[in-house]
Every structure is written in C-alpha cells, then in structure tokens.
Design an enzyme around this catalytic site. Structure first.
Site, PDB file in Angstrom:
ATOM      1  N   HIS A  17       0.843  -1.190   0.000  1.00 28.68           N
ATOM      2  CA  HIS A  17       0.000   0.000   0.000  1.00 28.68           C
ATOM      3  C   HIS A  17       0.886   1.252   0.000  1.00 28.68           C
ATOM      4  O   HIS A  17       1.192   1.808   1.057  1.00 28.68           O
ATOM      5  CB  HIS A  17      -0.914   0.011   1.221  1.00 28.68           C
ATOM      6  N   GLU A  52     -19.452  -3.789  23.166  1.00 25.46           N
ATOM      7  CA  GLU A  52     -18.556  -4.943  23.337  1.00 25.46           C
ATOM      8  C   GLU A  52     -17.342  -4.887  22.412  1.00 25.46           C
ATOM      9  O   GLU A  52     -16.222  -5.213  22.831  1.00 25.46           O
ATOM     10  CB  GLU A  52     -19.314  -6.257  23.094  1.00 25.46           C
ATOM     11  N   HIS A  91     -29.983 -15.372  23.439  1.00 29.21           N
ATOM     12  CA  HIS A  91     -29.010 -15.089  24.487  1.00 29.21           C
ATOM     13  C   HIS A  91     -28.282 -16.341  24.986  1.00 29.21           C
ATOM     14  O   HIS A  91     -27.431 -16.243  25.862  1.00 29.21           O
ATOM     15  CB  HIS A  91     -29.703 -14.413  25.674  1.00 29.21           C
TER      16      HIS A  91
END
Length: 703
Positions: free
Chosen positions: A37, A438, A500
C-alpha cells in the site's frame, strides 16, 4: 475553525528532502515486494516525518522508555508510514529491512506486528482496532498516573504523555470507531490525539460511493476538540507543514478533551498519473509511474532505495533530541522515586507484570454443598483481590450487575461530573463502564494491556463474545494478558431464550490459537481459575461463568489441579474405572450424579473436571494418561453446547452429550430436561460407550 499558532517551525531543505525520500522509499519497497500500500505512505510522509522528528516524545535508543509518547498506526495497511520513520529515526531497521517488506522472516511484515519490530506499539490491520487500542492506552495512562502520581500538577508528572494515532477513512467507517470514540469523548481523554488522513480514496476508489457523513461534526458531537488542516484549500496542493505542526501542538495543549485533526491530503502525491485514485491505494505503482514520480521529485529514476547520507544523518539527529528529552524526564522520574519509594516499588512490580508475594492468600473459598453461581463467585474473587492487586481493573459492557464485575467499594473510572448515585467515582477510579459497546471494549482492553502492565478485564454475556471476537483474536495474536468475564454461559440462563443462549461459542472461542477458555465447575474452581489466569502474563483468557446456581463440589477447586486444565474430581470406587465421564462448567454436577448411579449399578466410574482444554493440552503425556487412561476406552463428555472438539478426548468409542441446535425460552431446569442434558442421559451414554468397547455382555436367559 479556531486559528492556531505554535510559533515558527524550523523546516529546512534537508527536512523537505527527507520527506521526498520517504515517498520514494514507499514506492520502491512496494515495487520490490510486488504488493503493498504505497499511496497513503506517500501522502502521509510529511505528517509522519513531522511527528517523529519534532513532536513525538520518544527515544529511539530505548523503544520501551516508560515516559515516551505512544504512536498507533490504525491504518496498518500503510505499514511503511511507520517502518520508514523507524528506519530514519534509528530504531534499528535498515534499508535491507525495507527491501524485505512483506517477505518471510522480515522485520517489515505487511501490517505492523507488536513484539516483532522495535517501535511498533500494537498489531494493527483490521481497521478501527488501532483507534480502540489508542483509547485504551490513553485510559491506562490516566489510571497509572492515578496509581503512581495522582497529586502532581497537570503536565508535571513523569507519567504524563500523549497517545498519537493516525487513522484513515476505513478506520472511521468501521463501527468500532464509533464505540471507542464516543467513550473517549465521554471520558475526556485529553492525552489522546487522532490525525485523520482524509484522502477520499479507498480500494473501491472515491469514498463518495459509500461515505458522505460529515466526520468532523461527528467528532464534535462526541465532545472531541476538532481541528482541520486542508492542504487542498487554495485549489493547489500545498503541504503546509506549519499548519499541521500548529494543530499537533494544540492537541498536546488541550488537556480536557481528546483531539481530532482532520488532515486533507491527496493519496499518492505527487505520482502524476495515479495520485488520487484507488489504483495507488493497495498496489504497486509500476516501474513507469515510479520513474515519473521520481522525476517530479527531482530524483534519479534509475536509482532505488536511495537515501543520501546527509538526509539520513539529519533525520538521525532525532536520537539526540530523544536522549535530551529522556535525560530531562529522568530528573523528574528520579525525584519522584526518591519522594515515593512505595509507589516506585509498585511501579516496578506492575511494569514487570510480577504478582506480589502471597497475593493468592486473599482468594476466597466457598463451603462445600453451598449453591453459588460461578458469576457470583467470580465477583467475590474480584472484590477479594482488589486490595492486593491494584493493577487489576475493569468493568462491563453495561452488564455489571449481571457479570458481577464491580469490585466492592472501588470508585468508577469517570470524570467527576459524570459519576452517578449508583457509581460514584473520579478520573483515577478503577471500575470501568464501557456502555453497550462490546467490540470497542475488546479493543480498549488490548490498549490498556499494551500500555504498561496493568491487568484489565471486561465483561459481557458469552453469546456477545461474537461482538468482540476480532479484538479477542488480536489479544491472542499479541499474547496480551486480558481477561474476559463471559457470563450466562449456556442454556442455563433460561428464560431469555435462544438469542441469548450460547451454543457454538465455547468451541468457536477454543478455535482461536493462544486464547484460554476456562469454564469452571463451581465456586472454588472459579477462584482457582482466576489464580491460574492471573499467573499467566502471556495470553488472554475467557472465563465462561454460569448465571444459575451450581453446587459447590467436594474435591473441586484445588489450584494446582485446576491450573492443569483437567483433573480427576472423583475416581472410581475401586480405583480402576470402567468408564470416564468428562464435564465442564455446570455440567460437571451431571457427571457427578451419573457416577453415583453407575457406581450403584456396579460400574466403576471416574469423573474428570476439565475447566480448560488449552491448559490440559499443555500437560505432559504422563499426566494426561493419569487423568484419561488410554486403556479406558469407554468415555463420555458432557457440555451444554455443540459437541465439536470433544472427540479428541473421548475417542472413537466415546459418547458426547451436548446440543447441536439453538436453545429455548423456559426455566433453565426445564430446558436441560427437555434437551436431554440430565444425569440419566449421561448414564445412558456411558452404557452406550461401554457397549461399543464390548463391555456390555448381557445376561444369560437360561435357554
């Protein structure tokens, strides 16, 4: 936009020549590698050189100097942006290392790798992770200042330093950047500055195809100090290094807010044909374009990796600058040590990740026969350890009460004005509140662990470990001692239902190399598991903990046994088992109940608790044979999740009791019963395994 002035910047012809050398090296390295890159490394050349030469507080002769600023290249694909500065600054990289970009065994892999190359502060590559790491580093720096030198005036402590981060559009498009940036603004991390390389180009060319929001307004909304430097503002491309220097110095001066500097560049500048295109983002320019660009720069197009001696000598002067900064810092540091011998001793211990003598005596023990959820036991462990392990700190993704991650009586880590009735605290507090973030939590935990030795933990439900998996994987890759408190570990959480209830998660996480997945059977195993986790300083670990109460078992929780990953919890009554039952977590109690039934039927049965497959695999062959005797072919493994992986331990004649489908919404005892996770089913599985081995002989009928 506010007007900035930091005084005149000394920027000589040698500096301008050095920047052009950086561009040429970026082109040459990618050209030689055949991939890479180059574009961003070319256009960020002035910014990176300016930072390393004039702004960053660092000592190339000691990359781990505690007083250094940290630099995070979040756009890790532009690894040459960092590697070339490490070479020019004297970190030990050579021209040969740049020539070996992306090659086997080189110090210049495709993306920067922590622990592999001196001067690389974190492994970056997955976009957005670096910003999260930088936020974590800034939080750690503030926490550590509170531990070691809380009363010093702003800017007067040896623990005051900056975290600098370069980021790209790709970093800011990834959702994790929102999570961590919002939290950084809320936390008022004045020691953090992000330089956003706004070049409007990604692999799919013009970012307009997918990106149109006003990113500066977004960061203003987060509460950041936002500055803009536009090198295209005049209609011509002018690299106004003074303006960028002013912005960087303004970032250092701002102590109440993190700073976001939008730097408008043209990717691949000054390549005559490929600048400002996606073609220069992620591939070599080609020999003709490299030659044409070198002509624009006034360089010999026939020379590769050409670094004039006077340019290198000039750039290496930063070593003396670094040593002078280090010498000045040392004076304050030594004064601090003399005035604070106990804190200095703590600093030395934490920096080495060395646990204090006898720390484990603080671990709680739980009464045999009591019913305790392992998440609750974990919370009691954390509270018990708080006084003896000040380096241990953490919190939850808005699930503190469910995860039991709050150490009793410890203040929250929060600007004073944001403390609440439920969570009083201050800027130097200990309890972290990540909000419902999270993914961001995972990257921040990594940044904390990278900074200087404190031991972070973060909690959520096990099912939501999916949201943090990229960060967990990077923690394992970097061998960081981060602890995840993953509660509600099975269908045992009950009524919340299949969304869950983790089913595939335990084995999906066990598939990550270098991650310890620990599922303790009861409260005492939980305490022992925390001990073993904290004694490892070279890997992350996830504690999978129950929501529901489980019995505290006789014989469970011996620290040495738990640390081995698997051990004999209850042996066969005659010491010669006909069948071995392996259990983890809440299912160990089923194994124990099944043993009672089998023994009553004259079948000698051993129960093995295996809280951590990874630890068990590390044991020598002799130990593993004493736990799982090769001669005993009849075996059962029971775990409330997919059965993938257990065949390794039960063998061809073994049976595995688990779930190959999602859960349901009902009281947990009903779910276990309806899905066949019962002691009677374990007994049936044991007999089925015995039958496979030929041990089921039947009885004579008299005919």
């Amino acid at each position: 936009m506010e007007q900035l002035s930091s005084g005149s910047l000394e920027w000589s012809d040698l500096d301008r020549q050095a920047v052009d050398v950086v561009r040429a090296l970026a082109m040459d390295a990618v050209e030689k590698a055949g991939s890479g890159h180059p574009g961003t490394a070319m256009s960020l050349a002035p910014a990176a050189y300016l930072l390393f030469q004039r702004v960053l507080r660092h000592d190339p002769s000691d990359p781990k100097w505690a007083g250094r600023d940290r630099f995070v290249l979040s756009c890790g694909h532009s690894s040459l942006t960092l590697y070339i500065q490490l070479y020019l600054s004297g970190y030990g990289l050579t021209l040969d290392d740049l020539k070996a970009l992306r090659q086997w065994g080189s110090l210049t892999p495709g993306h920067p790798e922590y622990g592999h190359t001196a001067g690389v502060e974190t492994t970056t590559g997955p976009l957005g992770q670096g910003i999260g790491n930088a936020v974590g580093m800034a939080m750690a720096a503030r926490r550590e200042r509170g531990l070691f030198d809380a009363d010093a005036a702003p800017g007067a402590s040896p623990f005051d330093h900056m975290i600098w981060c370069f980021a790209s559009e790709g970093d800011l498009e990834e959702g994790i950047s929102h999570e961590v940036s919002a939290l950084a603004g809320h936390q008022k991390l004045g020691n953090l500055a992000v330089v956003f390389d706004s070049n409007h180009i990604s692999i799919e060319d013009d970012t307009q195809i997918a990106l149109s929001e006003d990113i500066t307004k977004r960061y203003e909304a987060y509460g950041w100090h936002v500055l803009e430097v536009d090198w295209t503002a005049t209609g011509e491309y002018e690299e106004d290094v003074q303006a960028l220097y002013d912005a960087l110095e303004a970032a250092r001066a701002e102590t109440e807010r993190p700073t976001f500097i939008k730097l408008r560049t043209i990717i691949g500048w000054p390549a005559p044909n490929k600048q400002n295109t996606g073609k220069i983002h992620g591939s070599a320019l080609g020999a003709d374009e490299v030659a044409a660009t070198k002509r624009v720069l006034g360089m010999d197009p026939d020379k590769s990796f050409a670094v004039p001696a006077e340019v290198l000598d000039h750039a290496r002067e930063v070593v003396e600058r670094g040593r002078a900064l280090r010498a000045e810092w040392d004076k304050g540091y030594q004064s601090w040590r003399e005035a604070n011998p106990e804190r200095a001793e703590l600093f030395d211990r934490i920096s080495k990740r060395k646990l204090p003598e006898g720390w484990d005596k603080a671990l709680p023990s739980f009464e045999i026969g009591s019913q305790v959820a392992t998440r609750k036991a974990s919370g009691e462990v954390l509270s018990a350890l708080a006084p003896v392990l000040p380096e241990l700190w953490g919190g939850s993704a808005d699930l503190a009460e469910s995860n039991n991650t709050t150490m009793k009586g410890e203040p929250s880590f929060i600007p004073d004005e944001y403390q609440t009735k439920e969570f009083p605290g201050n800027r130097y507090g200990r309890t972290l509140h990540f909000g419902i973030r999270e993914h961001g939590m995972g990257a921040i935990l990594n940044g904390i662990a990278l900074h200087n030795g404190t031991r972070p933990y973060g909690g959520t439900f096990l099912v939501f470990s999916d949201y943090m998996r990229p960060s967990v994987r990077l923690a394992a890759l970097m061998k960081l001692p981060v602890t995840y408190v993953w509660t509600h570990d099975s269908i045992g959480l009950g009524e919340d239902g299949p969304t869950h209830q983790p089913i595939e998660h335990l084995w999906a996480l066990r598939a990550i190399p270098g991650l310890d997945v620990v599922r303790p059977a009861d409260a005492n195993e939980t305490a022992a598991a925390w001990k073993a986790v904290l004694e490892h300083d070279d890997r992350p670990a996830g504690l999978a903990l129950t929501r529901q109460n489980v019995p505290t078992l006789d014989g469970a929780g011996d620290p040495d046994a738990v640390a081995r990953g698997g051990y004999v919890l209850q042996d066969a009554s005659n010491g010669q088992p006909a069948v071995v039952i392996i259990g983890t977590g809440s299912e160990v109690q089923l194994a124990v109940e099944a043993r009672t039934i089998l023994e009553s039927q004259g079948i000698p049965t051993r129960v093995v608790s295996m809280p951590c497959v990874e630890w068990f695999r590390e044991q020598d062959a002799a130990y593993k044979q004493t736990v799982l005797p090769p001669a005993v072919k009849a075996r059962v493994a029971v775990e409330a999740g997919i059965t993938l992986g257990w065949r390794e331990f039960v063998g061809d004649a073994g049976e595995v009791l688990g779930l190959e489908h999602f859960g349901a919404s009902a009281p947990y005892k009903t779910i276990y019963e309806q899905f066949g996770l019962t002691a009677d089913r374990v007994v049936a599985a044991a007999k089925a395994s015995l039958a496979k081995t030929g041990a089921d002989k039947g009885e004579t009928t008299g005919n």
